[in-house]
Design a protein around this motif. Sequence first.
Motif, PDB file in Angstrom:
ATOM      1  N   TRP A 142     -26.547  33.288  43.536  1.00  0.00           N
ATOM      2  CA  TRP A 142     -25.289  33.920  43.159  1.00  0.00           C
ATOM      3  C   TRP A 142     -25.494  35.421  43.203  1.00  0.00           C
ATOM      4  O   TRP A 142     -26.487  35.935  42.675  1.00  0.00           O
ATOM      5  CB  TRP A 142     -24.916  33.453  41.755  1.00  0.00           C
ATOM      6  N   TRP A 143     -24.560  36.132  43.831  1.00  0.00           N
ATOM      7  CA  TRP A 143     -24.637  37.578  43.935  1.00  0.00           C
ATOM      8  C   TRP A 143     -23.439  38.171  43.207  1.00  0.00           C
ATOM      9  O   TRP A 143     -22.377  38.378  43.778  1.00  0.00           O
ATOM     10  CB  TRP A 143     -24.645  37.986  45.401  1.00  0.00           C
ATOM     11  N   ALA A 179     -29.141  40.890  50.419  1.00  0.00           N
ATOM     12  CA  ALA A 179     -28.470  39.884  49.585  1.00  0.00           C
ATOM     13  C   ALA A 179     -28.099  38.651  50.401  1.00  0.00           C
ATOM     14  O   ALA A 179     -28.294  37.516  49.949  1.00  0.00           O
ATOM     15  CB  ALA A 179     -27.229  40.485  48.930  1.00  0.00           C
ATOM     16  N   GLU A 188     -28.060  45.099  45.101  1.00  0.00           N
ATOM     17  CA  GLU A 188     -28.856  44.760  46.289  1.00  0.00           C
ATOM     18  C   GLU A 188     -28.054  45.078  47.557  1.00  0.00           C
ATOM     19  O   GLU A 188     -26.875  44.772  47.630  1.00  0.00           O
ATOM     20  CB  GLU A 188     -29.202  43.266  46.262  1.00  0.00           C
ATOM     21  N   LEU A 231     -29.354  34.911  49.645  1.00  0.00           N
ATOM     22  CA  LEU A 231     -28.399  33.820  49.434  1.00  0.00           C
ATOM     23  C   LEU A 231     -28.729  32.644  50.349  1.00  0.00           C
ATOM     24  O   LEU A 231     -28.722  31.481  49.919  1.00  0.00           O
ATOM     25  CB  LEU A 231     -26.963  34.300  49.682  1.00  0.00           C
ATOM     26  N   PRO A 267     -26.725  42.879  41.542  1.00  0.00           N
ATOM     27  CA  PRO A 267     -25.472  43.389  42.104  1.00  0.00           C
ATOM     28  C   PRO A 267     -25.655  44.577  43.049  1.00  0.00           C
ATOM     29  O   PRO A 267     -24.916  44.722  44.014  1.00  0.00           O
ATOM     30  CB  PRO A 267     -24.664  43.814  40.878  1.00  0.00           C
ATOM     31  N   HIS A 277     -34.744  36.488  37.083  1.00  0.00           N
ATOM     32  CA  HIS A 277     -33.561  36.563  37.946  1.00  0.00           C
ATOM     33  C   HIS A 277     -32.955  35.192  38.202  1.00  0.00           C
ATOM     34  O   HIS A 277     -32.575  34.870  39.330  1.00  0.00           O
ATOM     35  CB  HIS A 277     -33.915  37.261  39.260  1.00  0.00           C
ATOM     36  N   ARG A 301     -20.949  40.871  41.341  1.00  0.00           N
ATOM     37  CA  ARG A 301     -20.523  42.209  41.740  1.00  0.00           C
ATOM     38  C   ARG A 301     -20.917  43.286  40.723  1.00  0.00           C
ATOM     39  O   ARG A 301     -20.954  44.462  41.040  1.00  0.00           O
ATOM     40  CB  ARG A 301     -19.011  42.213  41.962  1.00  0.00           C
ATOM     41  N   VAL A 314     -28.979  37.355  42.535  1.00  0.00           N
ATOM     42  CA  VAL A 314     -29.257  38.509  43.377  1.00  0.00           C
ATOM     43  C   VAL A 314     -28.685  39.723  42.640  1.00  0.00           C
ATOM     44  O   VAL A 314     -27.511  39.712  42.259  1.00  0.00           O
ATOM     45  CB  VAL A 314     -28.599  38.341  44.769  1.00  0.00           C
ATOM     46  N   ARG A 345     -19.685  35.206  45.042  1.00  0.00           N
ATOM     47  CA  ARG A 345     -20.535  35.186  46.232  1.00  0.00           C
ATOM     48  C   ARG A 345     -21.681  34.238  45.880  1.00  0.00           C
ATOM     49  O   ARG A 345     -22.589  34.587  45.126  1.00  0.00           O
ATOM     50  CB  ARG A 345     -21.014  36.593  46.552  1.00  0.00           C
TER      51      ARG A 345
END
Length: 164
Positions: A41-42, A128, A123, A132, A121, A102, A44, A119, A25
Amino acid sequence: MEPSSAPAEDASGADAHSYRMPLPRLTLTPDVSHGPLDGAWWPRCDALELELPSLVDLLEPEPGAVIRVTVDPAGWPGAPHTVMAPGRVIAVEPTGPGSDAHVITLDCAAVGRWVLLVVPPEEPAGTAVRLLAAAADPENPLTAASMLALADAGRPVGAAGEAE
């Protein structure tokens, strides 16, 4: 009948079972970034060894390219010094004092440097998605820490949030 580890002769490739991490993501600034970030980048989960290979595959298309990643050790507890991925070894280094907590920095041999907001995980999805989008805005002057602080306070993030 004894169990066999060999596949059946008539088994098709569609029957084979393998696991591949989903696409990351990720959002990136279009063209050249004018802010402190190149996107966000988020992940998982907080297991860097699971998350990093798919991110690197997306950002560095050259299979044998040298990749160096810098991360905040507090954000990635137990992060390994190297991550093995198909066709490459990714070197992982801790950030120095005073670095943004972060942020992940990827130095890719073929495409250059990427500085991304990470971000967390856990969130919530709505927050999020806003982070993004804001991090990918080339006009956004905010740092990762500022964006996360605004999000935690329930305020808009990005260039519009900073102007308020």
